[in-house]
Design an enzyme around this catalytic site. Structure first.
Site, PDB file in Angstrom:
ATOM      1  N   TYR A 160      19.993  98.084  43.779  1.00 39.13           N
ATOM      2  CA  TYR A 160      18.626  98.594  43.523  1.00 39.13           C
ATOM      3  C   TYR A 160      17.942  99.355  44.763  1.00 39.13           C
ATOM      4  O   TYR A 160      16.904  99.883  44.574  1.00 39.13           O
ATOM      5  CB  TYR A 160      17.586  97.450  42.935  1.00 39.13           C
ATOM      6  N   LYS A 227      28.382  86.162  42.944  1.00 37.47           N
ATOM      7  CA  LYS A 227      29.741  86.462  42.877  1.00 37.47           C
ATOM      8  C   LYS A 227      30.449  86.478  44.027  1.00 37.47           C
ATOM      9  O   LYS A 227      31.045  87.276  44.469  1.00 37.47           O
ATOM     10  CB  LYS A 227      29.682  87.842  41.854  1.00 37.47           C
ATOM     11  N   ASP A 281      29.930  85.104  36.444  1.00 37.73           N
ATOM     12  CA  ASP A 281      30.318  85.240  34.955  1.00 37.73           C
ATOM     13  C   ASP A 281      30.379  83.886  34.332  1.00 37.73           C
ATOM     14  O   ASP A 281      30.242  83.938  32.977  1.00 37.73           O
ATOM     15  CB  ASP A 281      31.818  85.744  35.192  1.00 37.73           C
ATOM     16  N   ASP A 305      19.008  90.656  36.715  1.00 36.39           N
ATOM     17  CA  ASP A 305      18.502  91.487  35.873  1.00 36.39           C
ATOM     18  C   ASP A 305      19.119  91.351  34.557  1.00 36.39           C
ATOM     19  O   ASP A 305      18.733  91.077  33.233  1.00 36.39           O
ATOM     20  CB  ASP A 305      18.645  93.048  36.324  1.00 36.39           C
TER      21      ASP A 305
END
Ligand code: NAP
Length: 427
Positions: A160, A227, A281, A305
């Protein structure tokens, strides 16, 4: 400070600090941005409910002094086309606490999202989203009651940050050349390029805020969602820096999963917060299959988000999910959905998201009784199957009411709840 269009209420007192005792006077000035589209309907209804709850909970001893500040279309009409006037930022800096309805991002003309602008200019670095199911709210889950999770999403960096270079531009070619020639990077010709900055500074201040919140609210665990198995130096570093804050700055209050098993046979000692980490995930899977294993989740911007909206869907969707953007000096509570323009001024939509953002605000202010009253009256109203159109279409035998009528029903239920408490001889 003198303002051009903002009228500071004369019957209110300024909030002067956000942490610690004595920060909130009995008649605090709270700034509000009405919002575009459905903003008027949901803000009007929600203010009626918050005011009624405060009045009934404290017998008139406490009262919010509302101060309107402007952003979006209403601002543009007052400030000669300026969608985000400078004095809106000034007022939020001066009065420290605000609540906002949704804002339209004007399409074209190079406008940035007003919401993103507010977060960046005021350095509101934590996006806090409590996700909890309330009895009666339609949900696609078999056990939505197992969801009671607060997400702390980093709000200022990650993808972002807006560091992106379009394929075919000279900037892109310059960066591609540098990456290939200087750093030996390999990627397809003509790729668009984006940079994902994640810093120790931003990660650590978010983790501190998360741990403080967990301590204040008696929460039991913080899961670091990342991640890091793939993106080692951004997401992996996020994980590492979060652990460092826990172990170096809060060693007495926190415990890691390894310690939990090595020293305590998997049983969380009283008063400690468990800090663990989960790959992004699998977190999405677990959120559906075993949500009770999560209490607070801290996540970088993009993962946070995605997760916030996915999790909100499990407990009833956008009509109800509340949120807040929090910095060290300003807190801005907000409806998490958009302006739903097709419903503008129809007095139709669900005020739940803004309403519960206001509940978060009352809780932050320490006005717990008023917050509880809103929640209990809301649950009772749902039990009576009195709901707005969005919930009605998912419920059997519901009575569909307008936004304003929904507010009236909640306030009426507050009266019954307060009368019930007074009539009960045991209190
Ligand atoms: P949206 O305004 O959130 O609306 C999408 C749909 O969600 C609506 O059509 C409606 O569904 C449902 N919905 C939203 N709010 C609801 C409520 N209070 N009660 C019941 N249902 C509700 O999303 P959008 O249409 O993508 O965006 C419209 C504008 O909002 C854009 O300008 C966007 O930039 C802006 N936006 C602002 C914010 C913000 O201020 N934080 C966030 C997101 C988007 P049904 O059609 O099924 O009834």
């Amino acid at each position: 400070m003198a303002y051009k269009h903002i009228v500071v209420p004369s019957d209110g007192e300024k909030i002067t600090c956000l942490q610690g005792e004595g920060c909130i006077p009995d008649n605090p000035i709270i700034a509000f941005i009405e919002g575009d589209g459905i903003g008027y309907d949901i803000m009007t209804a929600s203010k009626r409910i918050w005011d009624a709850a405060v009045e009934k909970a404290y017998g008139g001893k406490r009262k919010i002094a509302w101060m309107e500040i402007y952003a979006g279309e209403k601002a543009a009409s007052i400030y000669d086309g300026d969608y985000m006037p400078e004095e809106t930022f000034d007022a939020l800096r001066e009065f420290m606490v605000g609540i906002k309805g949704p804002l339209t991002t004007p399409v074209g003309g190079g406008f940035r999202s007003l919401n993103v602008t507010l977060r960046q200019v005021l350095d509101l670095y934590a996006c806090v989203r409590p996700v909890k199911w309330y009895p009666g709210v339609p949900s696609p889950m078999r056990h939505p009651e197992l969801v009671d999770i607060v997400i702390f999403r980093e709000n200022t960096e990650d993808v972002y940050a807006g560091i992106e270079y379009e394929a075919g531009t000279p900037e892109n070619e310059k960066l591609a050349r540098f990456l290939r020639e200087e750093l030996g990077a390999k990627f397809f010709e003509g790729s668009g390029l984006g940079i994902k900055p994640i810093s120790a500074f931003a990660t650590k201040r978010l983790m501190r805020a998360t741990i403080r919140y967990a301590l204040e609210r008696g929460r039991k665990s913080i899961s670091i969602m990342h991640k890091g198995n793939i993106q080692k130096y951004t997401e992996g570093a996020f994980r590492q820096w979060c652990y460092e804050v826990a172990t170096e700055e809060f060693p007495e209050q926190t415990i890691t999963e390894d310690e939990l098993w090595e020293k305590y046979d998997g049983k969380l000692p009283e008063g400690k917060i468990l800090v663990k980490d989960r790959i992004a995930d699998i977190t999405f899977q677990h959120m559906l299959l075993r949500p009770a294993e999560f209490d607070i989740i801290i996540a970088p911007n993009l993962n946070g988000d995605y997760l916030s909206d996915a999790l909100a869907a499990q407990v009833g969707g956008v009509g109800i999910a509340p949120g807040a953007n929090i910095g060290d000096d300003v807190m801005l509570f907000e409806a998490t959905h958009g302006t739903a323009p097709k419903y503008t001024n129809l007095d139709k939509v669900n005020p739940g998201s803004l309403l519960f953002s206001g509940v978060m605000m009352l809780e932050f202010m320490g006005w717990w009784d008023a917050a509880r009253l809103v929640k209990e009256a809301y649950i009772r109203t749902l039990e009576q199957k009195t709901v707005t159109y969005d919930f009605a279409r998912q419920m059997e035998g519901a009575k569909t009411v307008k936004t304003s009528e929904f507010a009236t029903a909640i306030i009426r239920n507050m009266d019954d709840l307060v009368a019930g408490i007074q009539a009960d001889p045991k209190g």
